[in-house]
Enzyme design. Structure first.
Site, PDB file in Angstrom:
ATOM      1  N   VAL A 107     -76.267  38.740  23.210  1.00 40.10           N
ATOM      2  CA  VAL A 107     -75.434  37.923  24.097  1.00 40.10           C
ATOM      3  C   VAL A 107     -74.034  38.528  24.202  1.00 40.10           C
ATOM      4  O   VAL A 107     -73.090  37.857  24.596  1.00 40.10           O
ATOM      5  CB  VAL A 107     -75.372  36.460  23.571  1.00 40.10           C
ATOM      6  CG1 VAL A 107     -76.738  35.807  23.581  1.00 40.10           C
ATOM      7  CG2 VAL A 107     -74.774  36.396  22.156  1.00 40.10           C
ATOM      8  N   HIS A 123     -81.431  35.596  26.043  1.00 38.81           N
ATOM      9  CA  HIS A 123     -80.783  34.517  25.277  1.00 38.81           C
ATOM     10  C   HIS A 123     -79.385  34.201  25.803  1.00 38.81           C
ATOM     11  O   HIS A 123     -78.567  33.651  25.071  1.00 38.81           O
ATOM     12  CB  HIS A 123     -80.726  34.888  23.781  1.00 38.81           C
ATOM     13  CG  HIS A 123     -82.079  34.936  23.135  1.00 38.81           C
ATOM     14  ND1 HIS A 123     -82.332  35.554  21.927  1.00 38.81           N
ATOM     15  CD2 HIS A 123     -83.279  34.434  23.547  1.00 38.81           C
ATOM     16  CE1 HIS A 123     -83.623  35.431  21.615  1.00 38.81           C
ATOM     17  NE2 HIS A 123     -84.215  34.762  22.582  1.00 38.81           N
ATOM     18  N   CYS A 131     -69.788  23.228  30.986  1.00 37.64           N
ATOM     19  CA  CYS A 131     -69.698  21.844  30.528  1.00 37.64           C
ATOM     20  C   CYS A 131     -71.100  21.242  30.443  1.00 37.64           C
ATOM     21  O   CYS A 131     -71.890  21.376  31.382  1.00 37.64           O
ATOM     22  CB  CYS A 131     -68.840  21.055  31.515  1.00 37.64           C
ATOM     23  SG  CYS A 131     -68.913  19.282  31.204  1.00 37.64           S
ATOM     24  N   CYS A 154     -64.110  19.810  28.807  1.00 36.25           N
ATOM     25  CA  CYS A 154     -64.035  20.159  30.219  1.00 36.25           C
ATOM     26  C   CYS A 154     -62.805  19.497  30.852  1.00 36.25           C
ATOM     27  O   CYS A 154     -62.646  18.278  30.743  1.00 36.25           O
ATOM     28  CB  CYS A 154     -65.314  19.679  30.899  1.00 36.25           C
ATOM     29  SG  CYS A 154     -65.315  19.911  32.676  1.00 36.25           S
ATOM     30  N   CYS A 157     -64.253  16.677  33.501  1.00 38.69           N
ATOM     31  CA  CYS A 157     -64.902  15.404  33.124  1.00 38.69           C
ATOM     32  C   CYS A 157     -64.740  15.058  31.648  1.00 38.69           C
ATOM     33  O   CYS A 157     -65.278  14.057  31.190  1.00 38.69           O
ATOM     34  CB  CYS A 157     -66.383  15.448  33.492  1.00 38.69           C
ATOM     35  SG  CYS A 157     -67.341  16.492  32.392  1.00 38.69           S
ATOM     36  N   GLY A 194     -83.949  47.681  17.241  1.00 39.06           N
ATOM     37  CA  GLY A 194     -82.963  46.904  16.469  1.00 39.06           C
ATOM     38  C   GLY A 194     -83.215  45.414  16.463  1.00 39.06           C
ATOM     39  O   GLY A 194     -82.275  44.633  16.510  1.00 39.06           O
TER      40      GLY A 194
HETATM   41  C1  BJW Z   1     -80.791  48.098  12.939  1.00 41.97           C
HETATM   42  C2  BJW Z   1     -79.496  48.559  12.690  1.00 41.97           C
HETATM   43  C3  BJW Z   1     -79.158  49.833  13.198  1.00 41.97           C
HETATM   44  C4  BJW Z   1     -79.691  46.597  11.796  1.00 41.97           C
HETATM   45  N1  BJW Z   1     -80.068  50.527  13.877  1.00 41.97           N
HETATM   46  N2  BJW Z   1     -81.670  48.810  13.609  1.00 41.97           N
HETATM   47  C5  BJW Z   1     -94.010  31.084  18.354  1.00 41.97           C
HETATM   48  C6  BJW Z   1     -94.235  31.136  16.998  1.00 41.97           C
HETATM   49  C7  BJW Z   1     -93.334  30.549  16.104  1.00 41.97           C
HETATM   50  C8  BJW Z   1     -92.195  29.889  16.563  1.00 41.97           C
HETATM   51  C9  BJW Z   1     -91.979  29.842  17.913  1.00 41.97           C
HETATM   52  C10 BJW Z   1     -92.885  30.421  18.781  1.00 41.97           C
HETATM   53  N3  BJW Z   1     -92.401  30.234  20.042  1.00 41.97           N
HETATM   54  C11 BJW Z   1     -91.225  29.561  19.966  1.00 41.97           C
HETATM   55  C12 BJW Z   1     -90.953  29.295  18.683  1.00 41.97           C
HETATM   56  C13 BJW Z   1     -89.752  28.560  18.165  1.00 41.97           C
HETATM   57  C14 BJW Z   1     -88.508  29.414  18.073  1.00 41.97           C
HETATM   58  C15 BJW Z   1     -88.777  30.575  17.118  1.00 41.97           C
HETATM   59  O1  BJW Z   1     -89.023  31.695  17.496  1.00 41.97           O
HETATM   60  N4  BJW Z   1     -88.677  30.305  15.819  1.00 41.97           N
HETATM   61  C16 BJW Z   1     -88.901  31.349  14.817  1.00 41.97           C
HETATM   62  C17 BJW Z   1     -87.599  31.655  14.078  1.00 41.97           C
HETATM   63  C18 BJW Z   1     -89.987  30.877  13.885  1.00 41.97           C
HETATM   64  N5  BJW Z   1     -88.098  29.899  19.386  1.00 41.97           N
HETATM   65  C19 BJW Z   1     -87.346  29.161  20.190  1.00 41.97           C
HETATM   66  O2  BJW Z   1     -86.964  28.026  19.888  1.00 41.97           O
HETATM   67  C20 BJW Z   1     -86.986  29.753  21.536  1.00 41.97           C
HETATM   68  N6  BJW Z   1     -87.263  28.826  22.579  1.00 41.97           N
HETATM   69  C21 BJW Z   1     -88.501  28.568  22.986  1.00 41.97           C
HETATM   70  O3  BJW Z   1     -89.465  29.145  22.533  1.00 41.97           O
HETATM   71  O4  BJW Z   1     -88.581  27.604  23.988  1.00 41.97           O
HETATM   72  C22 BJW Z   1     -89.850  27.038  24.285  1.00 41.97           C
HETATM   73  C23 BJW Z   1     -90.032  25.867  23.373  1.00 41.97           C
HETATM   74  C24 BJW Z   1     -89.095  24.862  23.384  1.00 41.97           C
HETATM   75  C25 BJW Z   1     -89.294  23.753  22.560  1.00 41.97           C
HETATM   76  C26 BJW Z   1     -90.383  23.688  21.721  1.00 41.97           C
HETATM   77  C27 BJW Z   1     -91.300  24.750  21.689  1.00 41.97           C
HETATM   78  C28 BJW Z   1     -91.117  25.846  22.537  1.00 41.97           C
HETATM   79  C29 BJW Z   1     -85.498  30.010  21.614  1.00 41.97           C
HETATM   80  C30 BJW Z   1     -85.037  31.077  20.691  1.00 41.97           C
HETATM   81  C31 BJW Z   1     -83.529  31.205  20.795  1.00 41.97           C
HETATM   82  C32 BJW Z   1     -82.960  32.204  19.786  1.00 41.97           C
HETATM   83  N7  BJW Z   1     -81.554  32.072  19.763  1.00 41.97           N
HETATM   84  C33 BJW Z   1     -80.773  32.966  18.932  1.00 41.97           C
HETATM   85  C34 BJW Z   1     -79.289  32.530  19.045  1.00 41.97           C
HETATM   86  C35 BJW Z   1     -78.761  32.939  20.424  1.00 41.97           C
HETATM   87  C36 BJW Z   1     -77.350  32.545  20.608  1.00 41.97           C
HETATM   88  C37 BJW Z   1     -76.412  33.247  19.677  1.00 41.97           C
HETATM   89  O5  BJW Z   1     -76.321  34.497  19.666  1.00 41.97           O
HETATM   90  O6  BJW Z   1     -75.727  32.544  18.934  1.00 41.97           O
HETATM   91  O7  BJW Z   1     -80.936  34.331  19.359  1.00 41.97           O
HETATM   92  S1  BJW Z   1     -81.316  33.002  17.243  1.00 41.97           S
HETATM   93  C38 BJW Z   1     -80.965  34.725  16.985  1.00 41.97           C
HETATM   94  O8  BJW Z   1     -82.193  35.457  16.696  1.00 41.97           O
HETATM   95  C39 BJW Z   1     -80.460  35.259  18.336  1.00 41.97           C
HETATM   96  C40 BJW Z   1     -81.156  36.590  18.427  1.00 41.97           C
HETATM   97  O9  BJW Z   1     -81.220  37.016  19.774  1.00 41.97           O
HETATM   98  C41 BJW Z   1     -82.502  36.308  17.813  1.00 41.97           C
HETATM   99  C42 BJW Z   1     -83.238  37.548  17.333  1.00 41.97           C
HETATM  100  O10 BJW Z   1     -82.559  38.198  16.313  1.00 41.97           O
HETATM  101  P1  BJW Z   1     -82.523  39.787  16.269  1.00 41.97           P
HETATM  102  O11 BJW Z   1     -81.805  40.289  17.462  1.00 41.97           O
HETATM  103  O12 BJW Z   1     -83.865  40.319  16.021  1.00 41.97           O
HETATM  104  O13 BJW Z   1     -81.533  40.042  15.016  1.00 41.97           O
HETATM  105  P2  BJW Z   1     -81.878  40.101  13.450  1.00 41.97           P
HETATM  106  O14 BJW Z   1     -80.603  39.971  12.710  1.00 41.97           O
HETATM  107  O15 BJW Z   1     -82.948  39.169  13.086  1.00 41.97           O
HETATM  108  O16 BJW Z   1     -82.453  41.562  13.229  1.00 41.97           O
HETATM  109  C43 BJW Z   1     -81.643  42.737  13.334  1.00 41.97           C
HETATM  110  C44 BJW Z   1     -82.536  43.928  13.179  1.00 41.97           C
HETATM  111  O17 BJW Z   1     -81.774  45.101  13.405  1.00 41.97           O
HETATM  112  C45 BJW Z   1     -83.154  44.071  11.782  1.00 41.97           C
HETATM  113  O18 BJW Z   1     -84.546  44.351  11.918  1.00 41.97           O
HETATM  114  C46 BJW Z   1     -82.417  45.273  11.176  1.00 41.97           C
HETATM  115  O19 BJW Z   1     -83.234  46.017  10.290  1.00 41.97           O
HETATM  116  C47 BJW Z   1     -82.076  46.049  12.406  1.00 41.97           C
HETATM  117  N8  BJW Z   1     -80.877  46.910  12.316  1.00 41.97           N
HETATM  118  N9  BJW Z   1     -78.823  47.666  11.911  1.00 41.97           N
HETATM  119  C48 BJW Z   1     -81.317  50.036  14.008  1.00 41.97           C
HETATM  120  N10 BJW Z   1     -77.924  50.387  12.957  1.00 41.97           N
END
Ligand code: BJW
Length: 251
Positions: A107, A123, A131, A154, A157, A194
């Protein structure tokens, strides 16, 4: 120098459609903390306290403060060689008449600042805020009004302002997930970069690509949750591995 497999480089050179999924690790070398690595965002703050609507309504000042802090970080940092290499890869593919989609979970706006053009934000983007009641987009001045003692509200509102990001339990923007799924299904080569690949539906995209016959390469400092499903896993920081990929392609 990383030794990429011949089949990976051959597939990439002949690919008509390339899709890339990026996660927080792509921005780590720019100085943006990841979520789940040691010292990452989730180590200092519990996600359940910050990244869902209930938590926001319970403690808006805490959540708004966390995002204000992150906005400050991303405004100060610069795209790293990994971001720049992806912008170059897009040019390389599209100059040859191919299609290129950069699907990001990030993001932080760094891909756009690096020059990537076809960016799909799964995301949202923390530089945009709105708002929760009237939907009005917050301006720079509105955001500047944030102080640690008061809630950001806001001016029209008086309801709460939230970041335009996707929290747990919220739907992803329908057009973004539709376009991302299509790009993954159609890709000849898919790069998963990543990301820990634990958050869905984003983590399902490399698997969709693989099931549809794409060559799927993972770039990470350690194997992700879905590494065993990948065609190839390239270990190393993306600020090094992605520029080397471009060099190899051009060599
Ligand atoms: C390097 C490095 C270098 C480091 N070089 N590499 C199916 C199964 C199970 C659960 C679910 C499912 N479907 C949906 C769900 C529920 C849920 C979910 O997934 N839960 C799991 C945690 C179990 N998903 C949701 O709720 C999503 N919505 C949805 O599915 O809606 C439909 C629905 C609604 C209601 C009910 C049911 C379904 C929404 C997910 C939203 C995620 N939001 C966040 C916050 C965003 C805002 C913010 O930034 O504040 O998004 S959470 C956070 O995690 C953020 C990230 O985009 C996301 C992923 O993380 P990412 O990017 O992978 O980071 P890291 O830190 O985890 O990993 C970093 C990696 O980099 C590591 O591997 C390192 O090794 C590597 N690395 N340095 C190369 N130099």
């Amino acid at each position: 120098m990383i030794a990429f497999s011949e089949s990976f480089i051959d597939r990439l050179r002949s690919a008509e459609r390339v899709a890339v999924l990026t996660g927080a690790g792509t921005s780590a070398e720019s100085g943006v903390p990841t979520f789940r690595d040691p010292g990452g965002l989730w180590q200092q703050f519990k996600p359940e306290e910050l990244a869902n609507m209930d938590a926001f309504l319970r403690n808006p000042t805490l959540v708004q403060g966390w995002y204000a802090h992150r906005r400050e970080i991303v405004e100060k940092v610069m795209p790293n060689p990994g971001h720049l290499a992806l912008a170059e890869l897009e040019m390389w593919i599209t100059d040859r008449g191919g299609s290129f989609s950069l699907i990001t979970q990030n993001v932080d706006n760094l891909h756009q600042r690096a020059g990537s053009r076809n960016v799909i934000e799964l995301h949202g983007n923390l530089t945009r805020n709105y708002c929760v009641n009237c939907g009005r987009d917050a301006t720079e001045e509105d955001l500047a009004a944030f102080s640690k003692d008061g809630e950001l509200r806001c001016p029209k509102c008086d309801d709460l302002i939230r970041p335009n990001v996707v929290w747990f339990g919220e739907m992803l923007p329908p057009e973004a997930i539709e376009n991302a799924t299509y790009a993954s299904e159609k890709s000849d080569v898919f790069l998963s970069i990543g990301t820990s690949a634990v958050v869905y539906p984003a983590a399902g995209l490399p698997l969709i690509a693989r099931q549809s016959g794409a060559f799927v390469a993972e770039f990470n400092i350690e194997p992700s949750a879905i590494a065993s499903e990948m065609s190839e896993v390239i270990l190393g920081p993306v600020g090094e591995s992605l520029p080397q990929l471009i060099q190899t392609l051009q060599g």
